[in-house]
Design a protein around this motif. Structure first.
Motif, PDB file in Angstrom:
ATOM      1  N   LEU A 124      30.670  24.030  26.532  1.00 43.90           N
ATOM      2  CA  LEU A 124      31.020  24.924  25.425  1.00 43.90           C
ATOM      3  C   LEU A 124      30.942  26.384  25.867  1.00 43.90           C
ATOM      4  N   ILE A 125      29.906  26.720  26.639  1.00 41.73           N
ATOM      5  CA  ILE A 125      29.783  28.088  27.151  1.00 41.73           C
ATOM      6  C   ILE A 125      30.954  28.415  28.075  1.00 41.73           C
ATOM      7  N   ALA A 126      31.329  27.467  28.937  1.00 37.58           N
ATOM      8  CA  ALA A 126      32.453  27.695  29.845  1.00 37.58           C
ATOM      9  C   ALA A 126      33.747  27.903  29.072  1.00 37.58           C
ATOM     10  N   ALA A 127      33.903  27.174  27.960  1.00 37.46           N
ATOM     11  CA  ALA A 127      35.110  27.327  27.144  1.00 37.46           C
ATOM     12  C   ALA A 127      35.145  28.699  26.484  1.00 37.46           C
ATOM     13  N   VAL A 128      34.013  29.175  25.974  1.00 37.21           N
ATOM     14  CA  VAL A 128      33.972  30.507  25.362  1.00 37.21           C
ATOM     15  C   VAL A 128      34.202  31.582  26.423  1.00 37.21           C
ATOM     16  N   ASP A 129      33.766  31.318  27.646  1.00 40.06           N
ATOM     17  CA  ASP A 129      34.001  32.280  28.734  1.00 40.06           C
ATOM     18  C   ASP A 129      35.494  32.500  28.982  1.00 40.06           C
ATOM     19  N   VAL A 130      36.307  31.458  28.767  1.00 44.99           N
ATOM     20  CA  VAL A 130      37.757  31.624  28.907  1.00 44.99           C
ATOM     21  C   VAL A 130      38.245  32.712  27.961  1.00 44.99           C
ATOM     22  N   LEU A 131      37.739  32.684  26.723  1.00 41.20           N
ATOM     23  CA  LEU A 131      38.144  33.679  25.730  1.00 41.20           C
ATOM     24  C   LEU A 131      37.516  35.040  26.024  1.00 41.20           C
ATOM     25  N   TYR A 132      36.258  35.020  26.412  1.00 47.07           N
ATOM     26  CA  TYR A 132      35.519  36.263  26.684  1.00 47.07           C
ATOM     27  C   TYR A 132      36.135  37.008  27.869  1.00 47.07           C
ATOM     28  N   GLN A 133      36.354  36.298  28.939  1.00 44.95           N
ATOM     29  CA  GLN A 133      36.918  36.938  30.126  1.00 44.95           C
ATOM     30  C   GLN A 133      38.390  37.298  29.929  1.00 44.95           C
ATOM     31  N   GLY A 134      39.049  36.619  28.980  1.00 46.54           N
ATOM     32  CA  GLY A 134      40.412  36.982  28.645  1.00 46.54           C
ATOM     33  C   GLY A 134      40.516  38.348  28.003  1.00 46.54           C
ATOM     34  N   LEU A 135      39.398  38.820  27.450  1.00 44.76           N
ATOM     35  CA  LEU A 135      39.387  40.169  26.884  1.00 44.76           C
ATOM     36  C   LEU A 135      39.233  41.234  27.960  1.00 44.76           C
ATOM     37  N   GLY A 136      38.831  40.812  29.154  1.00 46.40           N
ATOM     38  CA  GLY A 136      38.613  41.759  30.236  1.00 46.40           C
ATOM     39  C   GLY A 136      37.193  41.797  30.732  1.00 46.40           C
ATOM     40  N   ALA A 137      36.287  41.031  30.087  1.00 46.59           N
ATOM     41  CA  ALA A 137      34.891  41.007  30.516  1.00 46.59           C
ATOM     42  C   ALA A 137      34.764  40.324  31.871  1.00 46.59           C
ATOM     43  N   LYS A 138      33.797  40.747  32.655  1.00 45.17           N
ATOM     44  CA  LYS A 138      33.607  40.204  34.004  1.00 45.17           C
ATOM     45  C   LYS A 138      32.517  39.137  34.061  1.00 45.17           C
ATOM     46  N   GLY A 139      31.619  39.159  33.103  1.00 42.93           N
ATOM     47  CA  GLY A 139      30.483  38.240  33.165  1.00 42.93           C
ATOM     48  C   GLY A 139      30.707  36.991  32.342  1.00 42.93           C
ATOM     49  N   SER A 140      29.607  36.419  31.842  1.00 43.00           N
ATOM     50  CA  SER A 140      29.621  35.193  31.060  1.00 43.00           C
ATOM     51  C   SER A 140      28.845  35.418  29.770  1.00 43.00           C
ATOM     52  N   VAL A 141      29.147  34.590  28.776  1.00 42.98           N
ATOM     53  CA  VAL A 141      28.391  34.656  27.520  1.00 42.98           C
ATOM     54  C   VAL A 141      27.084  33.881  27.637  1.00 42.98           C
ATOM     55  N   ALA A 142      26.866  33.177  28.752  1.00 46.57           N
ATOM     56  CA  ALA A 142      25.703  32.297  28.893  1.00 46.57           C
ATOM     57  C   ALA A 142      24.379  32.991  28.589  1.00 46.57           C
ATOM     58  N   PRO A 143      24.084  34.194  29.149  1.00 47.48           N
ATOM     59  CA  PRO A 143      22.789  34.820  28.846  1.00 47.48           C
ATOM     60  C   PRO A 143      22.594  35.085  27.354  1.00 47.48           C
ATOM     61  N   PHE A 144      23.670  35.457  26.668  1.00 41.73           N
ATOM     62  CA  PHE A 144      23.579  35.735  25.237  1.00 41.73           C
ATOM     63  C   PHE A 144      23.331  34.447  24.448  1.00 41.73           C
ATOM     64  N   VAL A 145      24.050  33.378  24.828  1.00 40.49           N
ATOM     65  CA  VAL A 145      23.898  32.102  24.123  1.00 40.49           C
ATOM     66  C   VAL A 145      22.497  31.532  24.321  1.00 40.49           C
ATOM     67  N   LEU A 146      22.022  31.519  25.558  1.00 42.94           N
ATOM     68  CA  LEU A 146      20.707  30.937  25.833  1.00 42.94           C
ATOM     69  C   LEU A 146      19.594  31.744  25.186  1.00 42.94           C
ATOM     70  N   ALA A 147      19.725  33.085  25.173  1.00 37.49           N
ATOM     71  CA  ALA A 147      18.718  33.913  24.507  1.00 37.49           C
ATOM     72  C   ALA A 147      18.718  33.642  23.011  1.00 37.49           C
TER      73      ALA A 147
END
Length: 663
Positions: A124-147
């Motif tokens: 699920l995190i990897a799938a959201v990363d597709v959308l997140y990085q599509g905006l231009g972000a370089k990192g991952s949402v993983a740290p935010f989700v796990l926190a």
């Protein structure tokens, strides 16, 4: 006081009285004001306790999951909308999260919940990363989700806390550490958990983007794929586009995961480089809808002749063989229903209502997960027949059918046919379309989305949708129970299963304390020694008449005593048989320090233990593994007594986090 909700099941369905009492009423009409809903909100502990209870009730197949899930999301602060964004019901808890869940989503995701579908947290995190990085972000949402999953219950926002408790409570319904959302190891999410998490994550990403588009700060891709200059109301006679719709209320400003601030800050750097910002915003809005297309996937398992049950032998030879057939297909009626419910998405994707298809899922690999004892094959009831392909890669044929052959396992000890009795047992299994390989991922996504003709359309919408579904690796399988006839050397056989799931919470302005218990004790196929006497035949009245009075009185007293004893029966476990124990408890305390520093103290404790013991062995004797049942046949009551000395590994960690200085 630490308040808990406790669910104990003695291998029995949920009590009818509890089920009836827990059934929520229909949502109030849309005219009910938010202030009225907030005023009627339950107190904090009652709210959290009810969420834990709802998480348990959602697992009961006898319950209608739609009203249960509806009540749960409203208690967590969500507003209920229809697909046209009309309010159906206000939140039941304050404050508002500022986010909406639709009635169609609840129907779809609870359907997938009951069908046993799932997604891994990492996928699920990897799938959201597709959308997140599509905006231009370089990192991952993983740290935010796990926190968020780790610290979400410690927020000062009661609704955000209630949402975190609901997510944890749903996870606790799975066995042991497999349900821990905040653990280091990956974990499976049920569809309702996935929906709630995705609604928060995609709106934290999409709402700032939509508002930037509405202000004319982000351009739209032109026909040549290059970005056109931003055009707001001041740059053109009329606005080019309205702000794309989302699932957030006007006042929503993030604050749950921390991603909102990340996107707001990032758009200043990425914004002018975002090609087709409208398409990306719509993709963020639509992803939960397209995940719901997995409800199109249907499956069934059958046993070819001679059917059930499969019979084991009484010796060391394999038992009877059976051929199991799993069939998967796309349900065209569900496709039609989905397209009617999701009118805005259908128009947005350029789909035609005449496109729905139905047909077999051909050439797809299937994975057969036979749920037998994970500790030892000694207690397995069935096995696959030799010479078969790997049952994790059984491909469907032109009819969408995949086949495997199973047989009864040989008995570990030869049984005396004259001293055994038949015993009905079950073996559960889940058959899932295989999506571990790249080829299979794409085939499954194509089969599901192809049913609605999702092949072309606005490139800014379709491309990220397909890429997201591809990375998601959603697992939609079918559950089946095979009936097995086994044999046991005993006249009476006992089975006992106790499951404990409990959550406790205590919150103050500056601290929180949480405790979750996950324990199970299971005795299987235990020989039961029976103590008790049969009632004696009543004495002959004619004989009593001829007796001396003293003898007659003694005879009658003895008969009454024997009749009373005959009302009692005792059953005591003995060998052969097995006992299993599992414990996976968690405790988290977060609070202010001793006042000498500006730190916040945090302490986490876990208790983990697993054991599988054969009754009658030395270990069973040392651990006192046994259970007994004392029955009163006249009063129709039974008293259960069980014992087992179990071991668990305790891990305790402490840390201190310093607050940032306030100005």
């Amino acid at each position: 006081m630490l308040e808990t909700f406790l669910s104990v099941a003695l291998a029995a369905p949920w009590p009818a009285s509890a089920a009836n009492a827990a059934a929520p009423q229909d949502p109030p009409p849309a005219t009910a004001p938010a202030a009225q809903a907030a005023a009627a909100a339950p107190d904090e502990n009652a709210r959290l306790a009810r969420l834990v209870q709802l998480a348990a009730l959602l697992q009961d197949p006898q319950q209608d999951p739609v009203p249960l899930a509806t009540e749960a999301v409203r208690l967590a602060g969500f507003v209920l909308w229809d697909e046209d964004r009309q309010v159906l019901a206000e939140p039941l808890g304050a404050p508002r999260l500022g986010l909406a869940i639709t009635d169609a989503e609840i129907r779809a995701y609870t359907t997938m919940l009951r069908e046993g579908q799932s997604v891994q947290r990492g996928d699920l995190i990897a799938a959201v990363d597709v959308l997140y990085q599509g905006l231009g972000a370089k990192g991952s949402v993983a740290p935010f989700v796990l926190a968020w999953l780790r610290d979400g219950t410690n927020t000062s926002n009661p609704s955000a806390r209630a949402l975190a408790v609901l997510l944890q409570a749903l996870g606790n319904q799975r066995s042991g550490a497999e349900g821990r959302l905040d653990g280091a190891a990956d974990v499976a999410l049920d569809p309702l958990q996935a929906l709630l998490m995705l609604r928060v994550l995609t709106e934290d990403l999409g709402t700032p983007l939509r508002r930037a588009i509405g202000r004319g700060e982000i351009g739209e891709a032109g026909k040549d794929g290059k970005e056109e200059p931003p055009r707001g109301p001041a740059a053109a006679p009329t606005p080019i586009l309205d702000e794309p719709p989302g699932w957030a209320e006007d006042a929503y400003a993030g604050g749950i995961t921390g991603l909102w601030g990340e996107v707001v800050g990032g758009l200043g750097e990425w914004g002018k480089g975002i090609s087709n910002g409208v398409g990306k915003a719509n993709a963020l809005m639509s992803i939960c809808k397209f995940i719901a297309t997995y409800t199109f996937l249907r499956g069934e398992v059958r046993v070819e002749e001679p059917g059930q049950p499969l019979v084991r032998t009484k010796n060391s030879d394999p038992g009877e063989q059976r051929t199991l057939v799993a069939r998967f297909w796309i349900d065209g009626t569900r496709v039609t229903d989905w397209m009617k419910e999701h009118r805005q998405i259908v128009v947005l994707a350029g789909l035609d209502l005449d496109m729905p298809k139905t047909g077999a899922l051909k050439g797809i690999e299937t994975e057969w997960d036979i749920e037998q004892d994970r500790h030892s094959s000694k207690y397995h009831l069935i096995q696959t027949v030799r010479g078969q392909p790997d049952i994790s890669k059984v491909r469907t044929d032109g009819n969408g059918e995949a086949r495997i052959q199973v047989e009864g396992c040989p008995q570990p000890k030869v049984l005396d046919p004259k001293k055994v009795m038949p015993l009905a047992k079950q073996v559960a299994m889940v058959v899932t379309p295989q999506i571990k390989t790249t080829e299979m991922q794409q085939d499954l996504v194509d089969a599901v989305t192809g049913a609605i003709g999702l092949k072309d359309g606005p490139i800014g919408l379709i491309t990220p949708i397909i890429e997201t579904l591809y990375r998601l690796e959603w697992k939609g399988g079918v559950r089946f129970v095979l009936q097995v006839r086994d044999w046991q050397p005993a006249e009476s056989i006992g089975q006992l299963e106790i499951t404990l799931r409990a959550n406790g919470h205590r919150f103050t302005r500056t601290s929180s304390h949480q405790l979750s218990l996950a324990r199970s004790l299971k005795f299987t196929d235990a020989k039961m020694n029976v103590a008790g006497v049969e009632p004696p035949p009543p004495p002959d009245p004619e004989v009593l008449k001829r007796m001396p009075p003293l003898y007659r009185e003694q005879m009658e007293a003895g008969y009454r005593q024997m009749a009373e004893l005959a009302k009692q029966r005792s059953f005591l476990s003995d060998q052969p048989g097995q006992v299993e124990f599992h414990q996976h408890d968690r405790e988290l305390s977060v609070g202010e320090g001793d006042g000498c520093s500006d730190g916040t103290e945090e302490e986490r404790t876990s208790w983990d233990g697993d054991a599988a013991i054969e009754l009658g062995g030395e270990e069973a004797m040392l651990r006192g593994a046994r259970f007994s049942i004392e029955c009163d046949l006249e009063k129709r009551t039974a008293k259960l007594t069980q014992s087992l000395i179990a071991e668990a590994t305790v891990v305790r960690t402490s840390s201190s986090r310093h607050r940032k200085a306030e100005t």
